[in-house]
Every structure is written in structure tokens, then in C-alpha cells.
Design a protein around this motif. Sequence first.
Motif, PDB file in Angstrom:
ATOM      1  N   UNK A  19       0.851  -1.147   0.096  1.00  0.00           N
ATOM      2  CA  UNK A  19      -0.225   0.009  -0.103  1.00  0.00           C
ATOM      3  C   UNK A  19       0.977   1.252   0.098  1.00  0.00           C
ATOM      4  N   UNK A  20       0.262   2.507   0.099  1.00  0.00           N
ATOM      5  CA  UNK A  20       1.005   3.830   0.080  1.00  0.00           C
ATOM      6  C   UNK A  20       1.519   3.985   1.468  1.00  0.00           C
ATOM      7  N   UNK A  21       1.679   3.340   2.529  1.00  0.00           N
ATOM      8  CA  UNK A  21       2.108   3.813   3.566  1.00  0.00           C
ATOM      9  C   UNK A  21       3.859   3.902   3.423  1.00  0.00           C
ATOM     10  N   UNK A  22       4.264   5.008   4.288  1.00  0.00           N
ATOM     11  CA  UNK A  22       5.623   4.886   4.327  1.00  0.00           C
ATOM     12  C   UNK A  22       6.095   4.696   5.934  1.00  0.00           C
ATOM     13  N   UNK A  23       7.281   3.873   6.012  1.00  0.00           N
ATOM     14  CA  UNK A  23       7.683   3.696   7.549  1.00  0.00           C
ATOM     15  C   UNK A  23       9.240   3.745   7.628  1.00  0.00           C
ATOM     16  N   UNK A  24       9.467   3.886   9.063  1.00  0.00           N
ATOM     17  CA  UNK A  24      10.878   3.925   9.211  1.00  0.00           C
ATOM     18  C   UNK A  24      11.127   2.633   9.598  1.00  0.00           C
ATOM     19  N   UNK A  25      11.979   1.674   8.864  1.00  0.00           N
ATOM     20  CA  UNK A  25      12.098   0.520   9.282  1.00  0.00           C
ATOM     21  C   UNK A  25      13.313   0.247  10.468  1.00  0.00           C
ATOM     22  N   UNK A  26      12.709   0.078  11.518  1.00  0.00           N
ATOM     23  CA  UNK A  26      13.569  -0.071  12.851  1.00  0.00           C
ATOM     24  C   UNK A  26      13.807  -1.533  13.138  1.00  0.00           C
ATOM     25  N   UNK A  27      13.505  -2.366  12.209  1.00  0.00           N
ATOM     26  CA  UNK A  27      14.009  -4.043  12.348  1.00  0.00           C
ATOM     27  C   UNK A  27      15.559  -4.090  12.480  1.00  0.00           C
TER      28      UNK A  27
END
Length: 206
Positions: free
Chosen positions: A166-174
Motif C-alpha cells: 500500500x502507499x504507507x511509508x515507514x521507518x524500518x527499525x527492524x
Amino acid sequence: METVEDVTRMRLVGGNLALDFINTRTGPAAGPPDDDLLTGYPALIAWGVHAGALTRAEAARLRRLSRDDPGRADTTFARALSTRDDLDEVFRSLAAGGSPTAPALARLRDHEADALAHARLQPGNPFAWTWREDHTLARPLRPVVHAAVQLLTTAALDRIKGCEGCSFIFNDESKNRSRRWCSMDDCGTTEKIRRYVAARRTRARQ
Ligand SMILES: [Zn+2]
């Protein structure tokens, strides 16, 4: 039509206030957005409380202020949407491995200058910017803009990603930077089901 309540149910999975603000507009992973949870100034306040940018007392005060001056509330809301466009432009280009344009960065600088002009430095360890004494209608936007600049100046930018579903943006903290979905319960599950069905089809053909 979205209601003010819809914005209080949105998933906060961006890992940063500014990314969650961008994610108030939803849609497919590619192509234009097809829905918007921010329907007006009241939705902006409701989102601010939901996302932790405003206290309930602040929200009540802003609701009163906006009722007293609906014209200014509308103008402020229009500015919030154009700020979201600017944030979207900056972070979506980073998520795609590109660089934001100079005009978009200049606008973000202006938003941040405006936010800090209304902030106060609160003693602590470490000190922090606070907008608790800012009683203007643009109050919900200040911490959002500041979170964007903080992310840009302190984060590993290759961790800023777009969801593959989907269009969501996130900061990958994994730990191993392997996150691909806005949330496993949503796009991750859809993808798992898609793969399962495809694998079963392949097995059926064998
Ligand atoms: Zn997603």
C-alpha cells in the motif's frame, strides 16, 4: 465519506509522527492516493490526539478556537494539507531511493522555522522542544514538521521505506532492515495469503 472517528482508528505504523501524518492519505503502493482521512480541521485535531501530538486539553482548546474563527481554521487546514504534500514529496522520494528536490527541502525548512518560532525549550535530560504554550490553530502541525526534520537529520535514510502492499511509508527499525510491510496484520497477511494461494495452484498443477 470519511468521518472524524475514522482518523482515530488509523494504524500508527510509520515509526515517526511525520510519516504517520503522510499515511493519513491512503491508496495502492503505486499510483495516486484513493482516500484521505483528513477531512477538515476537526479531523486534524482528532488525528493529533490519536497520534500523541496533542493532549485532550489542547484539542478541546483548539476546537473552541476553530469554532470561534472557522475561516482561519479552514485556511490552517489547507496549509496542513500542503505541508503534508511537501512531507510526502520528501519522504516518498527517499523511500524510492532518490533525493528530495531543493524546493521541497526549502519549504520544509520554512515549515520548521515557523514551528520553532512557536516552540519553547523545555529543560530535561536531554532538553526538548515543546509546543505546550502555543495556542494557535497551527499547533497540531508543529511537532509533525519537527519530527520530519529530526528524522532527516538523525535517521539512517535507507531505513525509510514504502510498504510493498500500500502507499504507507515507514521507518524500518527492524534489526536486519528486513521490514517490507506497513503491518504484518494487514499488507503482510494479504501477501502471505497471495503466496499461499499461488503455491497451492502450482502444486495442483504438478
Ligand atoms: Zn501496507
